[in-house]
Design an enzyme around this catalytic site. Structure first.
Site, PDB file in Angstrom:
ATOM      1  N   ASP A 196       0.811  -1.220   0.000  1.00  0.00           N
ATOM      2  CA  ASP A 196       0.000   0.000   0.000  1.00  0.00           C
ATOM      3  C   ASP A 196       0.844   1.269   0.000  1.00  0.00           C
ATOM      4  O   ASP A 196       2.076   1.215   0.121  1.00  0.00           O
ATOM      5  CB  ASP A 196      -0.937  -0.003   1.224  1.00  0.00           C
ATOM      6  CG  ASP A 196      -0.204  -0.305   2.535  1.00  0.00           C
ATOM      7  OD1 ASP A 196       1.039  -0.321   2.552  1.00  0.00           O
ATOM      8  OD2 ASP A 196      -0.884  -0.517   3.544  1.00  0.00           O
TER       9      ASP A 196
ATOM     10  N   HIS B 124      -6.586  -4.363  10.651  1.00  0.00           N
ATOM     11  CA  HIS B 124      -6.419  -4.139   9.213  1.00  0.00           C
ATOM     12  C   HIS B 124      -5.179  -4.843   8.680  1.00  0.00           C
ATOM     13  O   HIS B 124      -4.230  -5.115   9.412  1.00  0.00           O
ATOM     14  CB  HIS B 124      -6.450  -2.644   8.854  1.00  0.00           C
ATOM     15  CG  HIS B 124      -5.226  -1.865   9.202  1.00  0.00           C
ATOM     16  ND1 HIS B 124      -5.236  -0.495   9.349  1.00  0.00           N
ATOM     17  CD2 HIS B 124      -3.943  -2.237   9.437  1.00  0.00           C
ATOM     18  CE1 HIS B 124      -4.029  -0.078   9.633  1.00  0.00           C
ATOM     19  NE2 HIS B 124      -3.221  -1.117   9.702  1.00  0.00           N
TER      20      HIS B 124
ATOM     21  N   ASN C 247      -6.575  -2.397  14.781  1.00  0.00           N
ATOM     22  CA  ASN C 247      -7.995  -2.668  14.482  1.00  0.00           C
ATOM     23  C   ASN C 247      -8.156  -3.900  13.582  1.00  0.00           C
ATOM     24  O   ASN C 247      -9.244  -4.177  13.094  1.00  0.00           O
ATOM     25  CB  ASN C 247      -8.642  -1.445  13.817  1.00  0.00           C
ATOM     26  CG  ASN C 247      -8.021  -1.126  12.455  1.00  0.00           C
ATOM     27  OD1 ASN C 247      -7.045  -1.769  12.040  1.00  0.00           O
ATOM     28  ND2 ASN C 247      -8.573  -0.155  11.756  1.00  0.00           N
TER      29      ASN C 247
ATOM     30  N   GLU D 224      -9.316  -1.694   5.868  1.00  0.00           N
ATOM     31  CA  GLU D 224      -9.888  -1.452   7.184  1.00  0.00           C
ATOM     32  C   GLU D 224     -11.064  -2.402   7.431  1.00  0.00           C
ATOM     33  O   GLU D 224     -11.565  -3.032   6.485  1.00  0.00           O
ATOM     34  CB  GLU D 224     -10.357   0.013   7.266  1.00  0.00           C
ATOM     35  CG  GLU D 224      -9.249   1.044   7.038  1.00  0.00           C
ATOM     36  CD  GLU D 224      -8.284   1.184   8.216  1.00  0.00           C
ATOM     37  OE1 GLU D 224      -8.049   0.194   8.952  1.00  0.00           O
ATOM     38  OE2 GLU D 224      -7.729   2.284   8.397  1.00  0.00           O
TER      39      GLU D 224
HETATM   40  P1  PGA Z   1       3.006  -1.325  12.555  1.00  0.00           P
HETATM   41  O1  PGA Z   1       1.754  -1.229  11.590  1.00  0.00           O
HETATM   42  O2  PGA Z   1       3.901  -2.363  11.980  1.00  0.00           O
HETATM   43  O3  PGA Z   1       3.629   0.030  12.509  1.00  0.00           O
HETATM   44  O4  PGA Z   1       2.487  -1.711  13.905  1.00  0.00           O
HETATM   45  C1  PGA Z   1       1.099  -2.387  11.186  1.00  0.00           C
HETATM   46  C2  PGA Z   1      -0.082  -2.003  10.341  1.00  0.00           C
HETATM   47  O5  PGA Z   1      -0.733  -0.977  10.643  1.00  0.00           O
HETATM   48  O6  PGA Z   1      -0.373  -2.708   9.379  1.00  0.00           O
END
Ligand code: PGA
Length: 255
Positions: free
Chosen positions: A75, A152, A150, A157
């Site tokens: 992404d 995702h 959350n 999301e």
């Molecule tokens: P993080 O993010 O590795 O910074 O915890 C993971 C994500 O939001 O997919």
């Protein structure tokens, strides 16, 4: 159907990262030597940083032809300039591509790496082209995935359909807040992103999910008790993949 499996639990983040790097390295060597090519699906965020660091050290010791290594990212924020230090393009440049090119000159990141273009004038055309690019490469061999608090994956999301493809999405406020630690203020976090869909991610031949730290314990706990995937937790669709591994550290483990 959710399969029964158990996560690999490591003492700490560094051990998790080293083990994940070894897995990626072994697959890469095998892919390049047997198929003459390897497509690594990359994630950004704090979690995969250690993996990239270890992977670069491992690759520095190998005499591998990396001219047939391709990387494709999950992404990118939208809109965002590639040169913005918070773009995922910039993250990849500094955490993987440039250090890798420095230890192995056969890796040409200008032509071998792909991130959705946060500068695209037409986001829908960019998303369709990104799907085509992945197909033209023969699909992703191993996709690294982190999990949001959350649930995702990529920027899919909660509520994202299981068959979703690369598209423009609006970030949840919890994601904007979690990611504001990288920006000067919450207002500076882009509110949209281009992301591979859940359906796109599930087409990877293999998926390696990484989760570290106690902030991830509640979402993992919610995952382990599920009997069926649910749109409320995008990461739950990963449980239906035939070749998925979860590498987590003790802090992310739930009792
Ligand atoms: P993080 O993010 O590795 O910074 O915890 C993971 C994500 O939001 O997919």
């Amino acid at each position: 159907m959710v399969q029964s499996f158990s996560p690999h639990v490591f003492a700490d983040y560094d051990q998790l990262s080293a083990a994940a790097a070894r897995v990626v390295m072994e697959k890469m060597v095998m892919g390049i030597e047997t198929k003459g090519k390897f497509v690594l699906g990359c994630a950004t965020g704090s979690t995969p940083e250690g993996l990239y660091k270890h992977l670069i050290s491992l690759l520095a010791k190998q005499d591998l032809d990396l001219s047939r290594l391709y990387t494709v990212n999950l992404d990118e924020y939208f809109p965002i300039k590639r040169s913005d230090p918070q773009s995922y393009y910039h993250f990849m440049l500094t955490h993987l591509w440039q250090p890798l090119a420095a230890v192995n000159s056969s890796f040409d990141y200008q032509s071998q790496t792909f991130v959705p273009n946060g500068e695209a004038t037409d986001a829908d055309t960019e998303c369709r082209a990104y799907e085509e690019k992945i197909k033209a490469m023969g699909g992703v061999d191993i996709q690294i995935v982190g999990i949001g608090v959350n649930g995702h994956i990529g920027f899919n999301e909660p509520g994202s359909p299981a068959d979703s493809r690369t598209r423009t999405v609006t970030l949840e406020s919890s994601t904007v807040e979690a990611n504001s630690r990288f920006f000067g203020s919450i207002d500076q976090v882009p509110k949209q992103a281009l992301t591979m869909g859940i359906g796109t991610i599930l087409e990877a031949k293999e998926i390696l999910v990484l989760a570290s730290g106690k902030a991830k314990a509640p979402i993992l706990k919610a995952l382990w008790v599920l009997e069926e995937p649910t749109v409320a937790i995008p990461a739950s669709w990963l449980l239906s993949h035939p070749q998925v591994s979860f590498f987590i550290d003790r802090e992310a483990q739930t009792e």
